[in-house]
Design a protein around this motif. Structure first.
Motif, PDB file in Angstrom:
ATOM      1  N   ASP A 136     -27.380 -54.131   0.773  1.00  0.00           N
ATOM      2  CA  ASP A 136     -28.169 -53.098   0.087  1.00  0.00           C
ATOM      3  C   ASP A 136     -27.624 -52.958  -1.324  1.00  0.00           C
ATOM      4  O   ASP A 136     -26.669 -52.222  -1.570  1.00  0.00           O
ATOM      5  N   LEU A 160     -31.906 -45.764   5.891  1.00  0.00           N
ATOM      6  CA  LEU A 160     -31.871 -47.227   5.837  1.00  0.00           C
ATOM      7  C   LEU A 160     -32.050 -47.919   7.181  1.00  0.00           C
ATOM      8  O   LEU A 160     -32.666 -48.978   7.248  1.00  0.00           O
ATOM      9  N   ARG A 187     -34.872 -50.792   7.427  1.00  0.00           N
ATOM     10  CA  ARG A 187     -34.503 -52.197   7.605  1.00  0.00           C
ATOM     11  C   ARG A 187     -34.857 -52.725   8.996  1.00  0.00           C
ATOM     12  O   ARG A 187     -34.385 -53.759   9.429  1.00  0.00           O
TER      13      ARG A 187
END
Length: 146
Positions: free
Chosen positions: A40, A56, A60
């Motif tokens: 990231d 996240l 993801r």
């Protein structure tokens, strides 16, 4: 002579959508998956590590079917991370490389409760060396953060 009727519009639409459809139909390589799951950079902004992880992990696709118990995000460019398996790292065992320099990390761990989404994570930031496991692949190495 210019084409008339719906054909030019359909042809233009096809030319625009074809690359997108081909990209969607292509399978993600192990290397791409490693980057999606662990890199990231620049670091996504969040008020704290807990909110960072809760943002996240689903973004993801790490919580699609089940809550992934733990995941480490590396806040360095993909080339820097890949270099750990080359000049930027030291071979420790058959397929494990240790980075020569520390990296900024965010470690996300499932905070109890359900193993199915919605998932709740706690996060911790750290700066430390990383260990990358390379997997045999005909085109390039990919790995996991150990």
């Amino acid at each position: 002579m210019a084409l008339k009727g719906p054909c030019p519009a359909l042809l233009l639409l096809l030319l625009v959508l074809l690359p997108a459809c081909l990209a969607l139909g292509r399978r993600e390589t192990r290397h791409e998956k490693f980057h999606r799951q662990h890199v990231d950079f620049p670091k996504t902004s969040a008020p704290d590590a807990r909110r960072y992880c809760n943002l996240l992990m689903p973004r993801r696709n790490l919580t699609t079917d089940a809550c992934k118990p733990t995941n480490t995000f590396i806040h360095a460019g993909p080339a820097e991370v890949d270099d750990v398996c080359h000049a930027g790292g030291t071979l420790r065992t058959e397929n494990y490389y240790d980075s020569k320099v520390p990296f900024e990390l965010t470690i996300c761990r499932l905070a109890g409760g359900a193993q199915r989404p919605p998932c709740n994570y706690r996060g911790r930031t750290s700066t430390q060396q990383i260990r990358v496991l390379t997997l045999p692949h005909p085109l390039h190495a990919a790995g996991t953060v150990a």
